[in-house]
Design an enzyme around this catalytic site. Structure first.
Site, PDB file in Angstrom:
ATOM      1  CG  ASN A 157      -6.626  -0.575   1.379  1.00  0.00           C
ATOM      2  OD1 ASN A 157      -5.906  -0.307   0.403  1.00  0.00           O
ATOM      3  ND2 ASN A 157      -6.131  -0.926   2.548  1.00  0.00           N
ATOM      4  CB  CYS A 164      -0.956   0.016   1.183  1.00  0.00           C
ATOM      5  SG  CYS A 164      -2.159  -1.318   1.115  1.00  0.00           S
ATOM      6  CG  HIS A 217      -2.958   3.571   1.885  1.00  0.00           C
ATOM      7  ND1 HIS A 217      -3.547   3.165   0.705  1.00  0.00           N
ATOM      8  CD2 HIS A 217      -3.077   2.544   2.756  1.00  0.00           C
ATOM      9  CE1 HIS A 217      -3.993   1.928   0.868  1.00  0.00           C
ATOM     10  NE2 HIS A 217      -3.730   1.533   2.088  1.00  0.00           N
TER      11      HIS A 217
END
Ligand code: UT7
Length: 333
Positions: free
Chosen positions: A284, A115, A254
């Site tokens: 996500n 990520c 993020h």
């Protein structure tokens, strides 16, 4: 190539999402969860899920093409693809993305920092430019993270979605709008087990337990590390530039959980209206998360040229990092 000017300047932005929208109710039909739990614990209302024929390479080609269109030129000398869901274990996916964009022949390779991948890939692209190796770099984040989720796991299935986002970097001046930096990058491999896909890699090709082919996540521990490390890293880039948190107009972190975004902003003393959040509609999306958030913020006009933007990310590895830029006059292609 002119090595006199060493800054990498953002000059194009592109996004791409698979068309299939999966709302929380659809997830709740298959798992012991609810729209209410997912919304209140994560901020996610819906996510996009790629159909079985769509891969990381396909999505990256769409987003990369949009970024090149936004930049007004398809001339680049290198392509850096941030992904942890490459089409194959070997080779890297970036060369296929380059070919798919009609850019066969340019330097192309993958960066896997999960990520945090997009921030690492931006730093890599900036480094290629600073080192005089490239003048223009296409940086793409693309992940089909839903493929790594166990369909029976309510701890991960509601959270992850698929998508891709991209930017074009060009050689420019350090004081121009769009110039990236400084960068702050870190890792901590001792904590790899907090978010991992135990099997299927080169170390353990076959697993006795089929669940080991899917991602396992210790959610609460990841949550705590994400808030602490992103706040730390954000402070580090600000300190290096002599800026203060009040100088930040937009915080594009993020998109892992709305509560992580809120808690990190609180630790930093950043007003909530400066936090960019599109997690509600995409979930996500791993390495695609930051460019997708930038594109959505441009579309809804909450991100404007001249805004000072702080990018920060945290992910498996563990990995985390940040950078800064002043938003240039760039719109998603
Ligand atoms: O991209 C970077 C990596 N990922 C992240 O940054 C994710 C970080 N972690 C998180 O976002 C959160 O930890 C989660 C969203 C994964 C979980 O939220 P949480 O508030 O930490 O929940 P929890 O694990 O503490 O569980 C709270 C309760 C538990 O029930 P009891 O023991 O209190 O009765 C869980 O069993 O919620 C239950 N639960 C659920 N209930 C309904 C856990 N998952 C679900 C679910 N639906 N999907």
């Amino acid at each position: 190539m002119h090595k006199g000017h060493s800054a990498a300047v953002l000059t194009g932005l592109g996004a791409w999402l698979p068309p299939r929208v999966v709302g929380n109710d659809e997830i709740a039909q298959r798992l012991d969860t609810s729209d209410e739990w997912i919304r209140t614990r994560t901020g996610i209302r819906e996510r996009r899920i790629a159909d079985p024929d769509t891969s990381t390479v396909d999505m990256a080609v769409h987003a990369g093409g949009n970024a090149l269109r936004s930049a007004g030129s398809d001339v680049v000398d290198a392509l850096v693809l941030a992904t942890s869901t490459a089409d194959q274990l070997c080779p890297a996916s970036a060369p296929q993305v380059a070919s798919g964009l009609g850019l066969s022949g340019i330097a192309a390779f993958d960066v896997n920092a999960v990520c945090t991948g997009f921030v690492y890939a931006l730093a890599t692209g900036a480094g290629l430019i600073a080192g005089g190796i490239a003048d223009r770099v296409l940086v793409i984040g693309s992940d089909v993270f839903s493929r790594l989720c166990d369909p029976a796991d309510r701890g991960t299935m509601p959270i992850f979605g698929d998508g891709a986002g991209a930017v074009v970097l060009r050689r420019g001046l350090p004081d121009e709008p769009g110039a990236l930096g400084p960068f702050d990058l870190h890792s901590e491999g001792d904590r790899a087990e907090l978010l991992t896909v135990p099997a299927g890699g080169a170390k353990q090709r076959e697993a006795a337990d089929p669940h080991d082919y899917f991602v396992t996540m210790q959610g609460q521990a990841i949550f705590r590390h994400a808030c602490a490390r992103m706040a730390e890293s954000a402070r580090a880039v600000l300190e290096r530039t002599g800026l203060e948190i009040g100088d930040v107009d937009r915080f594009v972190a993020h998109q892992a959980n709305i509560r992580i975004l809120q808690a990190t902003a609180k630790q930093l003393g950043l007003p909530g209206d400066r936090v960019v959040a599109n997690i509600g509609r995409v979930g996500n999306t791993s390495a695609a998360s930051i460019p997708l958030a930038l594109a959505d913020a441009c579309e809804d006009r909450s991100l404007q040229p001249g805004h000072r933007v702080l990018l920060t990310a945290f992910g498996a590895g563990l990995t985390w990092g940040s950078t800064l830029l002043t938003w240039p006059d760039v719109k998603p292609g």
